[in-house]
Structures are given as C-alpha cells and as structure tokens.
Enzyme design. Sequence first.
Site, PDB file in Angstrom:
ATOM      1  N   CYS A 361       0.785  -1.234   0.000  1.00 35.46           N
ATOM      2  CA  CYS A 361       0.000   0.000   0.000  1.00 35.46           C
ATOM      3  C   CYS A 361       0.820   1.289   0.000  1.00 35.46           C
ATOM      4  O   CYS A 361       0.494   2.208  -0.770  1.00 35.46           O
ATOM      5  CB  CYS A 361      -1.034  -0.024   1.119  1.00 35.46           C
ATOM      6  SG  CYS A 361      -0.546  -0.855   2.628  1.00 35.46           S
ATOM      7  N   ARG A 390       7.181 -11.231   5.086  1.00 34.06           N
ATOM      8  CA  ARG A 390       6.874 -10.982   6.493  1.00 34.06           C
ATOM      9  C   ARG A 390       7.623 -12.008   7.339  1.00 34.06           C
ATOM     10  O   ARG A 390       7.627 -13.197   7.021  1.00 34.06           O
ATOM     11  CB  ARG A 390       5.367 -11.066   6.756  1.00 34.06           C
ATOM     12  CG  ARG A 390       4.593  -9.979   6.032  1.00 34.06           C
ATOM     13  CD  ARG A 390       3.106 -10.024   6.286  1.00 34.06           C
ATOM     14  NE  ARG A 390       2.420  -9.043   5.450  1.00 34.06           N
ATOM     15  CZ  ARG A 390       1.095  -8.932   5.346  1.00 34.06           C
ATOM     16  NH1 ARG A 390       0.307  -9.747   6.039  1.00 34.06           N
ATOM     17  NH2 ARG A 390       0.563  -8.013   4.562  1.00 34.06           N
ATOM     18  N   GLN A 408       0.460 -11.229  -3.464  1.00 27.72           N
ATOM     19  CA  GLN A 408      -0.945 -10.885  -3.337  1.00 27.72           C
ATOM     20  C   GLN A 408      -1.535 -10.446  -4.674  1.00 27.72           C
ATOM     21  O   GLN A 408      -0.842  -9.870  -5.504  1.00 27.72           O
ATOM     22  CB  GLN A 408      -1.114  -9.730  -2.339  1.00 27.72           C
ATOM     23  CG  GLN A 408      -0.693 -10.052  -0.925  1.00 27.72           C
ATOM     24  CD  GLN A 408      -0.801  -8.830  -0.027  1.00 27.72           C
ATOM     25  OE1 GLN A 408      -0.279  -7.773  -0.351  1.00 27.72           O
ATOM     26  NE2 GLN A 408      -1.478  -8.964   1.100  1.00 27.72           N
ATOM     27  N   ASP A 410      -3.155  -7.860  -5.236  1.00 28.02           N
ATOM     28  CA  ASP A 410      -3.414  -6.658  -4.450  1.00 28.02           C
ATOM     29  C   ASP A 410      -3.869  -5.515  -5.346  1.00 28.02           C
ATOM     30  O   ASP A 410      -3.468  -5.423  -6.514  1.00 28.02           O
ATOM     31  CB  ASP A 410      -2.127  -6.261  -3.724  1.00 28.02           C
ATOM     32  CG  ASP A 410      -2.378  -5.451  -2.479  1.00 28.02           C
ATOM     33  OD1 ASP A 410      -3.547  -5.267  -2.125  1.00 28.02           O
ATOM     34  OD2 ASP A 410      -1.390  -5.014  -1.859  1.00 28.02           O
ATOM     35  N   HIS A 412      -5.392  -1.114  -4.961  1.00 32.44           N
ATOM     36  CA  HIS A 412      -5.838   0.017  -4.150  1.00 32.44           C
ATOM     37  C   HIS A 412      -6.630   0.959  -5.025  1.00 32.44           C
ATOM     38  O   HIS A 412      -6.214   1.290  -6.142  1.00 32.44           O
ATOM     39  CB  HIS A 412      -4.642   0.723  -3.513  1.00 32.44           C
ATOM     40  CG  HIS A 412      -3.914  -0.145  -2.538  1.00 32.44           C
ATOM     41  ND1 HIS A 412      -2.889  -0.985  -2.929  1.00 32.44           N
ATOM     42  CD2 HIS A 412      -4.097  -0.354  -1.209  1.00 32.44           C
ATOM     43  CE1 HIS A 412      -2.459  -1.656  -1.864  1.00 32.44           C
ATOM     44  NE2 HIS A 412      -3.172  -1.290  -0.811  1.00 32.44           N
ATOM     45  N   LYS A 496     -12.731  -3.360   8.023  1.00 35.21           N
ATOM     46  CA  LYS A 496     -12.386  -4.345   6.997  1.00 35.21           C
ATOM     47  C   LYS A 496     -13.553  -5.281   6.733  1.00 35.21           C
ATOM     48  O   LYS A 496     -14.055  -5.926   7.648  1.00 35.21           O
ATOM     49  CB  LYS A 496     -11.158  -5.142   7.469  1.00 35.21           C
ATOM     50  CG  LYS A 496     -10.686  -6.231   6.534  1.00 35.21           C
ATOM     51  CD  LYS A 496      -9.372  -6.847   7.000  1.00 35.21           C
ATOM     52  CE  LYS A 496      -9.463  -7.440   8.397  1.00 35.21           C
ATOM     53  NZ  LYS A 496      -8.248  -8.201   8.760  1.00 35.21           N
ATOM     54  N   HIS A 542      -8.186  -0.538   0.239  1.00 38.40           N
ATOM     55  CA  HIS A 542      -7.255  -1.661   0.078  1.00 38.40           C
ATOM     56  C   HIS A 542      -8.096  -2.906  -0.211  1.00 38.40           C
ATOM     57  O   HIS A 542      -9.033  -3.192   0.534  1.00 38.40           O
ATOM     58  CB  HIS A 542      -6.465  -1.912   1.361  1.00 38.40           C
ATOM     59  CG  HIS A 542      -5.787  -0.706   1.932  1.00 38.40           C
ATOM     60  ND1 HIS A 542      -4.416  -0.615   2.068  1.00 38.40           N
ATOM     61  CD2 HIS A 542      -6.272   0.462   2.436  1.00 38.40           C
ATOM     62  CE1 HIS A 542      -4.096   0.535   2.633  1.00 38.40           C
ATOM     63  NE2 HIS A 542      -5.211   1.213   2.863  1.00 38.40           N
TER      64      HIS A 542
END
Length: 671
Positions: A361, A390, A408, A410, A412, A496, A542
């Site tokens: 992000c 991570r 991911q 992912d 945004h 979320k 997100h």
Amino acid sequence: MSEMFKISLPDGSLREMPAGSSPADVAAAIGPGLAKAAIAARVNGELRDLTRPFDGDAALALVTARDEADALELARHDYAHVLAEAVQHLFPRTQITFGPATEDGFYYDFAPDPARGPFTEEDLPAIEAEMRRIIAADKPLRREVWDREDLIAKWRAQGETYKAEWIAELPEDSEITVYHSGDGWYDLCRGPHLPSTGRLDPHAFKLTRVSGAYWRGDQSNAMLSRIYGTGWLNKKQLDAHLTRLEEAAKRDHRKLGQEMDLFHFQAEAHGSVFWHPKGYRIWRELEAYMRRKMDGAGYREIKTPQLMDIRQWEQSGHWGKYAENMFAVPDIVPEVDTEGAGAAPKVAPDADWMAIKPMNCPAHVLVFKQGITSYRDLPIRLGEMGCCHRNEPHGALHGLMRVRQFTQDDAHIFCTEAQVVEEVRAFCALADEVYRDFGFTYHVKLALRPEKRFGSDADWDKAEQEMRDAVAEAGMANDQYGWEELPGEGAFYAPKLEWHLTDAIGRTWQVGTIQGDRVLPERLDASYVGEDGERHRPVMLHRAIFGSYERFIGILIEHFAGRLPVWLAPVQAVVATIVSDADGYAQQVTEQLRGAGIRVETDLRNEKINYKVREHSHAKVPHLLVVGKREADEGTVALRTLGAEHQRVMPLAEAIALLTEAATPPDLKGE
C-alpha cells in the site's frame, strides 16, 4: 424483610428474587425441566456460572445445550480443567499452568516432574480414562474468590511456582477466583464453568496429541508439555469431527503437493516456496484469470520496488506497528575488511536502512502522488501482483497457508468520499463472480475498529457505515451471506470487510478483504484537486480477492482434494498406449490435443495399462485417453475421466471438443 432483586427474562416477564439467589434459583422457580436443562446464564449479557448469585437487578437469559456456541465453549473449558485434574491425580509432582478452550477443543500446559520427563502420546489413554472417572463422579464446580497474597502463598507452599508467578503479575485491582472440583482439586480461573463435571459427555472428547510449549510463549523460559484434545457436546459431534480430520488429512495440500510434484520447502529458504513446473502452471493460470478479471473491472496494473527506505515505513505508521514482522537491510555497499581474504564485511555505522515490503500500500500511494490528480480522474484503481515478505515466527509457518514470502492479488482504489459506497459495492460483485467461478460459498463479515488505532472516531464512524451501506446495496447484508459484525477486529487504520469461504468439508477460510482507509492518504500526504480547485484527501480502498496466491492454491488443493478443475490442472490429459503398435497414433492424438490448447503428455512406456491408469489417477490427471490398435484403426480414443467408473469410446474429434470445453476457464466460456 430481605432485599428483592428484579430479574427480567427474554420473554419480557419480570421475577422478583431475594438477594443471594442465583440463575439456578430462577430456573427452578420456572420449572423442573428448565432447572435440569440449564447449564449457565447470561446476566446482563455476561456469561456466568448458574449458581453465582445476582449482584442486583439484572437481565437474565438461561443457557442450555441448545445454545450451542456458549455450551461448546463451556464444555471445552471444563474438559481442559478435567484434563489438568486427571494429570495431577496420575502424576502428582506435575505443576499446572493454563489451558484454554480452542476452536475445536482444548489444551493444557504442564510442567512435568523433571525426574519423569515430558509427557508422550503413550500417556494419553490412561489420562483419558482418569478424565472419564472424574466426569462420572459428577463433581460440583464451585467458584471462590481469594485474597491475592493468600493464594500466592498457598500456591508456593504447594510447589505451584507457575501459578504463583502469574498471580503476582496480575493488576492490583484484579478479582482473583479459583474453581474447585468437588472438595479437593482446584485451579485459578476466571470461569465460568458448568455446574458439575457430570454435565460433560464422557464419550464426546478425545486427547489428540502432545507437543512442547514455552512458558508464556517465550523461548527463554522453561519448556512445558502441552496436551491437546478435542471436545464436543455429544459423541455424534465428536465422530463427525474425527471424520472431518481424517478427510482433512487426505486433502492436506503438503502431502498432495508432493504426490502431484507441485512444490517443495527446504531449510535454505525456510518459509518460502520452491515451485515446480506443474505447480507454477497452476499459479500462471490463476494469475492470467485474475488479470482478466481486473482488466475488465478497470484496474491498471503496476509494479513497485521490493525495498523502500525505513523512513517511508515510519511515515506510513507500519514501522511502529509492524517492525517485528519486517526484514530490514543496510542501504549501502558494506565496508570490506581487507585484513584477510574471505573476512566478514562490515556495515558502516552511518548506513541508511531499507525494509523489504510486507505490504504494497505505501508504494501505491507513491505512484498515485506522481503528477497532479483531478477529481475527474477518480476513481483510480491500481493493481499489482505484489511479492511481499513478512518475518512470521518459525512455529507459525504452515505449508502454503502461512509463508514468509507471498504474492498478493493486491489493488488500491483512490476515490472521493462520494464514490466509496459504489466502489465497495462493485468490489463485492467482483469477488462474488470470482468465488462462484471456483465453486465456493462464503460469508461476509465486517471487522470494526480496534482499541489501538489511527484516525478520529468521526472518520471511523463514516468508514464503518460506508461498508455497511455498500454490502446492503450489494444485497449481502443478510443471513444468506452470513452477515456479521466483528467488534475490535479491524486493521489499525481502517474497518475491513472479510470474505470467509466454505470448502468441500465445511472448513472456513478468510481470504478476500476490502478496507476503507482515510489514515494512510493523510500520513503520506496524498491529494487530488477537487471541483473547487482546492486539495482534498482521497479515500484509499485496500482490496484483495485471492489474498495470496500461495494460500489460495493451498485452499484449492484441499477443497478439490487435488482434483483441480480441468482449466487449472497442470496436466489436463495423458495419452496412454495399450500396445506399442499404437505409439504412432498416440503421438498424433497428442499433437492434435496440443494444437487445441490442451496441456497433454504422452505415456508410451512398456507397462500394463492398469498400472498406467493407477499412476495417472494418483497424480490427479483429469483425463486419460487410452489408445490401442483398434483405436488407431478406427480413429477413436477410450476416454477415462478422473473419478468416473467407466470409460467412453468416442471419435478423436469428439474427445478434443469435450476436453477443449472442459479446459476453458470459467470467465471465458461462451466467448
């Protein structure tokens, strides 16, 4: 005349009870049937023991076995206490620590007698038998409040050093309670508990395994013995759970991944995946599918760096909240020790530090900030197949389900406040399409503000309501979609929405999310020019659908027990010969299938056909095309579909058409 308390019941009725009475007394006053069925009570919403006296006027709801969530939690808590009592009866020099209820059972951590050593699975049958004896004894479970110093002294005198240490560190104003099992054994516990051990079903639990566990989860502390069990309300539930465990073991993605030659793990990259060609083919098909879905939904794909300056992560707030899970490296070429060849390099003391990204992000905000953005440009949807790292604890790693390096799907979305609800609604529709393409049902949940968070209450109020409104507009805020709100479980910067998939054997997996964030655009100074010519903060959504490719592939393998849909299967068909005379025809069949876009292999080995069928079935190949001399002469194939009892003989052209249809991704069917 004694003081009377007013007790209101769920049906709206009111009963007056004398001070000192308990929910058990109310149940008895209503009738003997309820008195027998009641196992606990909710007093002003708090789950309590049935025999604990009222503190004053109260709203009361009596709990019975029909209230399954509460009943299971109580039973599992009690099984843990009975386990601890049984162990100390059998092994008196054992110290007890703690044992909570879990999602499907319970465990308890013990400090075993050093002279005896840790517990092993060979000890479990005897412990189970002692637990059943304690249950059969129907011992009352009684709550008692203690003075802190008195209890510490008592535990120390009995050699229970772990309990004494824990109590000494509790806040001074804590109420210290113990629970007695009959007139003898007792344990420190907040409760609540069932009225007696006899309320447990002696045939509805099973001890499952033993492992090591550090006291208080700290590797510098003593190693304890942890005994796990599963506990239920009745034997039928236990048997169903054990059957699910057996089925889950058969579907374990780690086992199937090895059998199907998809991936492996090894110490040289602990927590990261080595993808083999067949496994990476699954990945590529999923990635191509997701790109088509995102392209169709107006996302623009980007690629951002793996390394960013620590200061960027400090500004975003991630370094303060997440540093222990991040990998950091120096930003300069190290000073080389020239005193001897091969000497270790030295990092300069003034080196800047970079962090490997644990999420995408902040980098997406930096892309958004390039140039001047007008309100007319919004919404801007930026997507990335972003690789993240991570530093997950060693013990938390689990195959593909939890890794240190992951990618991911992912994205945004940067939008105005007026666009938030529509963008979230559109995402709900997109996620629905994706999950249905894979045959999943799901529940939608809203995780609300945590105690520790960034942003004002007004912003959180607005963000949470936007999520509710979007789900309502998507038609998902109802029982059909398992709509539920989860207080305190949101991210530190945003509420979320979560999608919880249900797999083929009833397990749930939390995968997709969307979060409405007003914090990160503020912290990283993202803005757009509004219709009024002034700068405004965008809202940053997100979102992800698969979550991570690694975990989603693991879920798919277990959901389908390795029998992936044909469009995802690494090898979609194998052409196998019965006799060598058909080798030439088998090669022709393979070439025509490959020309039609089918991922196909040829098996010309001098082996019996039954052996070949077993081997390719074990490898979960969806279709096996068997050819012999007759098929070669007639231009046919004998098609065996994985899981079907019988083969079908058909012209080659018909088989190609059938396989081509089966191999077409669901989003491309009909095109």
